[in-house]
Design an enzyme around this catalytic site. Structure first.
Site, short mmCIF file in Angstrom:
data_model
loop_
_atom_site.label_atom_id
_atom_site.label_comp_id
_atom_site.label_asym_id
_atom_site.label_seq_id
_atom_site.Cartn_x
_atom_site.Cartn_y
_atom_site.Cartn_z
N ARG A 168 10.64 -10.89 1.33
CA ARG A 168 10.55 -11.72 0.12
C ARG A 168 9.13 -11.68 -0.44
O ARG A 168 8.91 -11.49 -1.64
CB ARG A 168 10.95 -13.17 0.47
CG ARG A 168 12.45 -13.28 0.70
CD ARG A 168 12.89 -14.67 1.10
NE ARG A 168 14.36 -14.72 1.12
CZ ARG A 168 15.07 -15.49 1.93
NH1 ARG A 168 14.48 -16.28 2.81
NH2 ARG A 168 16.39 -15.47 1.88
N HIS B 222 10.38 -20.03 11.31
CA HIS B 222 11.15 -19.74 10.10
C HIS B 222 11.49 -21.07 9.43
O HIS B 222 12.58 -21.59 9.54
CB HIS B 222 12.44 -19.00 10.49
CG HIS B 222 13.26 -18.56 9.33
ND1 HIS B 222 12.75 -17.86 8.28
CD2 HIS B 222 14.58 -18.72 9.06
CE1 HIS B 222 13.73 -17.60 7.42
NE2 HIS B 222 14.84 -18.13 7.87
N ARG C 226 22.84 -23.56 5.22
CA ARG C 226 22.32 -24.71 4.48
C ARG C 226 23.10 -24.98 3.21
O ARG C 226 23.60 -24.06 2.58
CB ARG C 226 20.87 -24.41 4.06
CG ARG C 226 19.92 -24.61 5.18
CD ARG C 226 18.52 -24.68 4.64
NE ARG C 226 17.98 -23.39 4.25
CZ ARG C 226 16.83 -23.26 3.62
NH1 ARG C 226 16.12 -24.32 3.30
NH2 ARG C 226 16.36 -22.07 3.33
N VAL D 241 26.54 -13.51 6.44
CA VAL D 241 25.54 -12.67 7.11
C VAL D 241 26.24 -11.73 8.10
O VAL D 241 25.94 -10.53 8.16
CB VAL D 241 24.48 -13.51 7.84
CG1 VAL D 241 23.49 -12.61 8.57
CG2 VAL D 241 23.73 -14.42 6.87
N ASN E 56 24.54 -26.57 15.11
CA ASN E 56 24.39 -25.16 15.44
C ASN E 56 23.99 -24.95 16.90
O ASN E 56 24.28 -23.91 17.50
CB ASN E 56 23.42 -24.49 14.48
CG ASN E 56 24.08 -24.24 13.14
OD1 ASN E 56 25.28 -24.44 12.99
ND2 ASN E 56 23.30 -23.81 12.16
N GLY F 94 30.30 -14.46 14.33
CA GLY F 94 30.21 -15.10 13.02
C GLY F 94 30.52 -14.02 12.00
O GLY F 94 29.74 -13.07 11.84
N ALA F 95 31.69 -14.13 11.36
CA ALA F 95 32.10 -13.10 10.38
C ALA F 95 31.99 -13.66 8.97
O ALA F 95 32.75 -13.30 8.08
CB ALA F 95 33.53 -12.65 10.68
N1 LIG Z 1 17.30 -16.25 10.34
C1 LIG Z 1 17.41 -16.10 9.04
O1 LIG Z 1 16.48 -15.65 8.39
C2 LIG Z 1 18.71 -16.47 8.37
C3 LIG Z 1 19.03 -15.93 7.11
C4 LIG Z 1 20.26 -16.26 6.55
C5 LIG Z 1 21.14 -17.11 7.22
N2 LIG Z 1 20.76 -17.63 8.41
C6 LIG Z 1 21.65 -18.51 9.17
O2 LIG Z 1 22.73 -17.76 9.70
C7 LIG Z 1 23.87 -18.58 9.86
C8 LIG Z 1 25.06 -17.93 9.20
O3 LIG Z 1 24.90 -17.88 7.80
P1 LIG Z 1 26.09 -17.37 6.88
O4 LIG Z 1 25.58 -17.37 5.49
O5 LIG Z 1 26.70 -16.12 7.43
O6 LIG Z 1 27.14 -18.57 7.05
P2 LIG Z 1 28.73 -18.52 6.88
O7 LIG Z 1 29.21 -19.90 6.80
O8 LIG Z 1 29.08 -17.58 5.78
O9 LIG Z 1 29.23 -17.87 8.25
C9 LIG Z 1 29.14 -18.50 9.48
C10 LIG Z 1 30.39 -18.15 10.26
O10 LIG Z 1 30.26 -18.67 11.59
C11 LIG Z 1 31.57 -18.98 12.02
N3 LIG Z 1 31.54 -19.82 13.19
C12 LIG Z 1 31.29 -21.15 13.27
N4 LIG Z 1 31.38 -21.58 14.55
C13 LIG Z 1 31.69 -20.49 15.29
C14 LIG Z 1 31.92 -20.27 16.68
N5 LIG Z 1 31.82 -21.27 17.56
N6 LIG Z 1 32.21 -19.02 17.09
C15 LIG Z 1 32.30 -17.99 16.21
N7 LIG Z 1 32.10 -18.14 14.88
C16 LIG Z 1 31.80 -19.37 14.44
C17 LIG Z 1 32.20 -19.64 10.79
O11 LIG Z 1 33.63 -19.66 10.88
C18 LIG Z 1 31.68 -18.75 9.67
O12 LIG Z 1 32.59 -17.72 9.35
C19 LIG Z 1 23.46 -19.94 9.29
O13 LIG Z 1 23.03 -20.80 10.32
C20 LIG Z 1 22.32 -19.60 8.37
O14 LIG Z 1 21.47 -20.71 8.14
C21 LIG Z 1 19.58 -17.32 8.99
#
Ligand SMILES: NC(=O)c1ccc[n+]([C@@H]2O[C@H](COP(=O)([O-])OP(=O)(O)OC[C@H]3O[C@@H](n4cnc5c(N)ncnc54)[C@H](O)[C@@H]3O)[C@@H](O)[C@H]2O)c1
Length: 311
Positions: A151, A175, A82, A13, A95, A9-10
């Site tokens: 936070r 969470h 979200r 995050v 997811n 996931g690039a």
């Molecule tokens: N655990 C935590 O505290 C926490 C905090 C922040 C975000 N998150 C979660 O982390 C996730 C990512 O958040 P984000 O802001 O980076 O989202 P984002 O949309 O910026 O990035 C997600 C990336 O995943 C890629 N992706 C989707 N399907 C894929 C696959 N099968 N293989 C490889 N890549 C794939 C997308 O192309 C996208 O670039 C979300 O589910 C978010 O809710 C969790």
């Protein structure tokens, strides 16, 4: 040989995590995403910051998994974030598919890796990563508690006008909306926070902490938080890479600890080179223990909902 860390996931995050890792310069970084050209472009850009910031340009961007082979640590951030008004749980079905597919790819190629799950709903996605990889519980861990605690600590430091470094606090549980800020262990340079802030105000700060992610989502309008989340992920990676034995709140599979069995829940863990080396049991106030169990029940509901979705 340099270590290898793969970030799947690039997006926000993932890319920020890759940047923080590149700047640490202790591992080669592989950035994977399904969007063609995007991880390659971000990797190229990150490499070109190396000469300026002072690190080796060893970031690889890819749409496949070959380059990830033999990773020591894999971070899973792939998935949907979200949108305003959505809960983390609304992301469950989509997811789950993404996390199980990704875990299959990485577990085959990096069978000895430690997997750090970030995708939401976090605790449920940890179950998906554990079940799919069939790794031991020590090597599948979720990031959430460090972020939620950060936070909480930030709001408390602002309230008291003191350095955030001197504020210690733990947020445990799932969470989600049922997370449990553990007020009894929250202190400022050793002084319990309840001696410094009255109960009513403290409850407001606790509530703002619970809503901390949603507050950012609402302001951003598209996407969710990533600077603090990536910082939290990298604190976990530092602990593993340097075998620091840090005690940090992370999602770990409880097997009887805190009276919770077979569920990922945020608990204090000792993180070192082997991953989750221990789940540390602290004594909780009755209400906190009750809240932790209620939070675990919410995770159980999601796990059951996934089981009902079938394979
Ligand atoms: N655990 C935590 O505290 C926490 C905090 C922040 C975000 N998150 C979660 O982390 C996730 C990512 O958040 P984000 O802001 O980076 O989202 P984002 O949309 O910026 O990035 C997600 C990336 O995943 C890629 N992706 C989707 N399907 C894929 C696959 N099968 N293989 C490889 N890549 C794939 C997308 O192309 C996208 O670039 C979300 O589910 C978010 O809710 C969790």
């Amino acid at each position: 040989m340099r270590r290898k860390i793969t970030v799947v996931g690039a997006g926000n995050v993932g890319a920020t995590t890759a940047q923080r890792l590149a700047e640490r310069d202790y591992a080669d970084v592989v950035l994977v995403d399904i969007v063609e050209g995007m991880p390659q472009g971000k990797a190229l850009d990150l490499n070109q910051a190396g000469p300026v910031v002072g690190y080796e340009p060893k970031v690889t961007g890819t749409n496949g998994y070959e380059e990830s082979s033999g990773s020591d640590i894999v971070v899973i951030t792939s998935g949907l974030p979200r949108k305003p008004g959505m809960s983390r749980d609304d992301l469950l079905a989509a997811n789950r598919e993404i996390v199980s597919g990704v875990t299959r790819e990485v577990a085959d190629r990096s069978p000895d890796s430690i997997v750090i799950c970030v995708t939401n709903p976090l605790d449920a996605m940890c179950h998906v990563a554990l079940d799919t990889s069939e790794f031991p519980r020590q090597r599948v861990v979720g990031m959430a508690g460090i972020l939620d605690s950060a936070r909480f600590r930030t709001f408390l430091a602002w309230e008291l006008g003191v350095s955030v470094r001197d504020v210690t606090g733990f947020v445990l549980g799932g969470h989600g909306d049922t997370m449990v800020p553990i007020v009894s262990y929250t202190n400022v340079a050793g002084v319990p926070v309840s001696q410094k802030i009255d109960a009513g105000r403290l409850e407001e700060i606790v509530q703002r902490t619970r809503d901390g992610g949603a507050e950012v989502v609402k302001l951003l309008k598209s996407g969710s938080a990533y600077y603090a989340p990536s910082a939290a992920v990298v604190e976990m990676i530092d602990a593993i890479v340097h075998d620091q034995k840090r005690v940090l709140p992370c999602a770990a599979l409880c097997q009887g600890e805190y009276g919770i069995d077979g569920l990922f829940v945020g608990v204090p863990v000792k993180l070192g080179k082997d991953g989750v080396e221990e789940i540390i049991e602290i004594e909780l106030a009755d209400q906190e223990r009750e809240d932790l169990h209620r939070s675990a029940d919410a995770v159980r509901e999601l796990v059951d909902a996934m089981a009902a979705l079938g394979r």
